[in-house]
Scaffold this active site. Structure first.
Site, PDB file in Angstrom:
ATOM      1  N   GLY A 205       0.776  -1.232   0.000  1.00  0.00           N
ATOM      2  CA  GLY A 205       0.000   0.000   0.000  1.00  0.00           C
ATOM      3  C   GLY A 205       0.803   1.276   0.000  1.00  0.00           C
ATOM      4  N   GLY A 207       2.736   2.380  -2.448  1.00  0.00           N
ATOM      5  CA  GLY A 207       2.782   3.025  -3.762  1.00  0.00           C
ATOM      6  C   GLY A 207       3.898   2.550  -4.666  1.00  0.00           C
ATOM      7  N   GLU A 424     -12.579   3.425  29.761  1.00  0.00           N
ATOM      8  CA  GLU A 424     -12.004   4.380  28.805  1.00  0.00           C
ATOM      9  C   GLU A 424     -11.470   5.628  29.512  1.00  0.00           C
ATOM     10  OE1 GLU A 424     -11.375   3.523  25.891  1.00  0.00           O
ATOM     11  OE2 GLU A 424     -12.575   1.696  25.891  1.00  0.00           O
TER      12      GLU A 424
END
Length: 603
Positions: A205, A207, A424
C-alpha cells in the site's frame, strides 16, 4: 521463428493423424453393419419372404432383410450372373434397384475424404486451443512461451511524479533513471552507466506500483508491466520461455522500462534444504541470465517490486542485476499531509479543513489507507446531505478505517455501559497525568463494528522517530489503566481489556528482547524481526532457558506498570468518577472538554 515452425509442423501432424483415425473408424463402422452370406442362403431368404429390398451392384448384391427385432444388419453376396434373378425378385414382391453410375473424380474424392476433414479439424482445434489458452492466461495454442506483458504508454498510465506524494527519496532515485533515458549523453560523457535494475521494497500500500507507472509516464517510453506469477505455469520450461520472449520484446522496443510486480513469486532463494520447484528455479535462472546478457546502453531498465526482500535469491540482488534498492516506506507526517493533498484535489474540501491534523491522527498509515480515508469522508458527506467534505467527516473516516463504523444498534446494559465508561476514562486519565504521553483527542463509549465497545483516541502534537524507555513504560501504564479502573470501581476484571493486555505485553517484550531496555539482560538482542515489511513477526534467537527468564522479566515490567496505573487512578478518584459520569451522559467527549473537567476537579 524456428520454434513457431516446429509447433506448426507438430500441430499439422497431429491433425493428419486424427483425420486418418477418423477415416479408418468410419470405414470400420460401415463394414461392421454388413455381413456376407452365400448365394443359396440369399435364394432361401427370397423363398421364405424374408427380403425387403435388394440393390444390384456390379460385383455384389446388397440385401436388406425385413425388420426382425433389433437386427439392423445388411447382408451382401456375389451376383453369379443369374439371368432369372429379376423374375424371382419380382415374383416374390421384393423391391430391387440398380444404382446410377456417376463419373468418379479422384481429386474430388480425395478432397472430400482428406482435405475437407483436415481443414475442419484444424480450424476446430485452433478455436478450442485459442479459447482454452485465453482462459488459462495464454494467447492461443501456439503461444505457451509468449510473455503476457501489457504495454503501457504515457497516455494510458496517466501517472507522473506529481501524482506520487510522500516518497521524495524514492522519486529522487528513480528520476535519475528517467533523466538518463531522456538525456543519455550527459551521463555517458562522464562514463556513467544506466542502472540495469531497481528493486522497489516496502510494505503493502505504499505506492510501489504507482511509482513504476509514474516512471513510465515521466520517461514517455514503452512500459512492460506484469506480475511475477505470470511467468509460473504448470508446464516446465514455459516460464523460462516467457522470460526470453519478454526481454526480446524489450530490446526491440528499447529504450523502455520493464516492471515485474511481486518478483518474490519467481525470485525466492534456491534453498535445496526445503526442496525445489523446477519450473520456478528454471524461470529464475533464465531471468538471471537475461539480466546479465542484455546491454543497458540500449536503455532497457528493469523495475521490480516486493515486500519480502529477505527471501529473494542473493544472485538476483547483486550489483549488475538490481543495482539499486529503492525503499518505499511508510510516509512520515509531512508525507502523509502531501498524500492527503493529492487525494484531496479530487474531492470538494471545506475551507476549514486542516489536513495536518488528519496527518497527525494517522501515524503509521500508508498511501492506500489515506486514499481510502479521503474517499470514506466524501461518502459520509454525501450521506449527510452536504456538498463539501468537512473536518469532522475526515476524522470520522479515520475512525471508520481504524475501528469500523459505529454500531448504534448494539444495546448494552447500564452496568456494561458504566464499566466501559470507567475503563475508557482510566486510559484517558493515565495519559493526561503522565509527562511523556500523547494528548487525548476523543473518548467514546459507542461500540464499533470491529469489536471495540469504546475507545480512547490520542493524537500526537508532533511526530517522533525515537522513543525512550520512559515513554514506552508510560504507554504500558496507559494501556493497563483501563483494567485498573475496572478493579478499583467494580472490584472485578472483564474481557474488555484483552486487546490492551496484548499490546502492553508486546511492548514489554520488545523492551526486553529487541530494544535492550532490560536491567537483567542489558543490551543483549534476544529476538530478530522477520518479514519486516509485512507482519514484522519476531523470531527468538535465544535458548529455552533464556526465554523463560525473558518471560519473568516481561512480567515484572507489566506488574510494575500496573501498580503505577492503580496508584494514579486512586489518587484521582474524584476526576475518574466525574469524567465517567459525564461520558455516560454524552457517550462521546472531545479532548478539550475532557481536560476542562480534569482541571476543574484538581483545583
Amino acid at each position: 521463428m524456428l520454434q513457431k515452425q516446429k509447433r506448426l509442423v507438430s500441430y499439422i501432424v497431429v491433425t493428419l493423424i486424427i483425420t486418418f483415425i477418423i477415416n479408418i473408424a468410419i470405414t470400420w463402422i460401415s463394414r461392421s453393419t454388413r455381413q456376407e452370406i452365400d448365394y443359396g442362403t440369399f435364394l432361401t431368404m427370397i423363398q421364405d419372404n424374408q427380403v425387403e429390398s435388394v440393390k444390384i451392384e456390379d460385383d455384389r448384391l446388397l440385401i436388406t432383410p425385413k425388420e426382425n427385432g433389433s437386427d439392423k444388419k445388411v447382408y451382401y453376396t456375389g451376383t453369379l450372373n443369374d439371368p432369372q434373378l429379376v423374375d424371382k425378385l419380382h415374383t416374390a414382391g421384393v423391391k430391387f434397384s440398380t444404382p446410377v453410375k456417376d463419373v468418379q473424380w479422384p481429386i474430388v474424392t480425395f478432397i472430400l475424404t482428406w482435405i475437407l476433414p483436415f481443414a475442419m479439424f484444424y480450424l476446430l482445434g485452433s478455436f478450442i486451443m485459442k479459447t482454452l489458452g485465453n482462459r488459462i492466461g495464454g494467447t492461443g495454442a501456439m503461444s505457451f512461451g509468449k510473455s503476457n506483458a501489457k504495454v503501457y504508454i504515457e497516455k494510458k498510465t496517466g501517472v507522473t511524479f506529481n501524482d506520487v506524494a510522500g516518497q521524495e527519496e524514492a522519486k529522487e532515485s528513480l528520476s535519475e533513471i528517467v533523466d538518463f533515458l531522456h538525456k543519455p549523453s550527459r551521463y555517458t560523457e562522464i562514463g556513467a552507466k544506466l542502472p540495469k535494475g531497481a528493486l522497489l521494497v516496502g510494505p503493502p500500500g505504499t505506492g510501489k506500483t504507482l511509482l513504476a507507472k509514474a516512471v513510465a509516464g515521466e520517461a514517455n517510453v514503452p512500459f512492460f508491466s506484469l506480475s511475477g506469477s505470470n511467468f509460473v505455469e504448470m508446464f516446465v520450461g514455459v516460464g523460462a520461455s516467457r522470460v526470453r520472449d519478454l526481454f526480446q520484446q524489450a530490446e526491440k522496443n528499447a529504450p523502455c522500462i520493464v516492471f515485474i510486480d511481486e518478483i518474490d513469486a519467481i525470485g525466492k532463494s534456491r534453498d535445496s534444504k526445503l526442496g525445489g520447484n523446477d519450473e520456478r528455479e528454471q524461470t529464475l535462472n533464465q531471468l538471471l541470465a537475461e539480466m546479465d546478457g542484455f546491454d543497458s546502453s540500449k536503455g532497457v531498465v528493469i523495475l521490480a517490486a516486493t515486500n519480502r526482500p529477505e527471501i529473494l535469491d542473493k544472485a538476483l540482488l547483486r550489483p549488475g542485476r538490481f543495482d539499486r534498492r529503492v525503499i518505499v516506506d511508510k510516509p512520515d507526517l509531512k508525507g502523509r499531509q502531501e498524500i492527503l493533498k493529492v487525494h484531496g484535489k479530487n474531492v470538494k474540501l471545506d475551507s476549514s479543513v486542516n489536513l495536518r491534523e488528519i496527518a497527525l491522527a494517522t501515524a503509521g498509515a500508508v498511501g492506500a489507507d489515506l486514499a481510502n480515508m479521503v474517499n470514506e469522508a466524501a461518502l459520509r458527506a454525501v450521506r449527510m446531505g452536504r456538498d463539501v467534505v468537512r473536518q469532522d467527516d475526515l476524522f470520522e473516516a479515520v475512525e471508520t478505517v481504524i475501528a469500523g463504523k459505529e454500531k448504534k444498534d448494539r444495546i448494552m446494559t447500564e452496568e456494561e455501559k458504566s464499566l466501559v465508561a470507567f475503563h475508557e476514562v482510566g486510559h484517558a486519565l493515565a495519559a493526561a497525568l503522565q509527562k511523556e504521553t500523547q494528548p487525548v483527542h476523543k473518548i467514546t463509549i459507542i461500540p464499533r463494528t470491529m469489536g471495540a465497545l469504546g475507545y480512547t483516541m490520542q493524537m500526537p502534537e508532533k511526530e517522533k522517530f525515537l522513543i525512550s524507555k520512559e515513554e514506552l513504560a508510560e504507554q504500558i501504564v496507559v494501556l493497563l489503566a483501563g483494567r485498573a479502573a475496572e478493579e478499583i470501581i467494580f472490584k472485578k476484571a472483564t474481557t474488555g481489556a484483552s486487546n490492551d493486555i496484548e499490546r502492553a505485553t508486546q511492548i514489554a517484550r520488545q523492551m526486553v528482547t529487541i530494544y535492550g531496555m532490560s536491567d537483567k539482560f542489558g543490551v543483549m538482542g534476544l529476538e530478530s524481526i522477520q518479514n519486516r515489511y509485512l507482519d514484522g513477526r519476531p523470531i527468538q534467537t535465544c535458548s529455552t532457558e533464556t526465554s523463560a527468564e525473558v518471560d519473568r522479566e516481561v512480567l515484572q515490567i507489566i506488574n510494575n506498570c500496573y501498580e503505577k496505573a492503580l496508584s494514579l487512578l486512586k489518587d484521582n478518584m474524584e476526576s475518574l468518577c466525574k469524567i465517567s459520569s459525564h461520558l455516560l451522559h454524552k457517550e462521546t467527549i472531545m479532548g478539550d472538554e475532557f481536560m476542562d473537567i480534569l482541571n476543574s476537579t484538581r483545583v
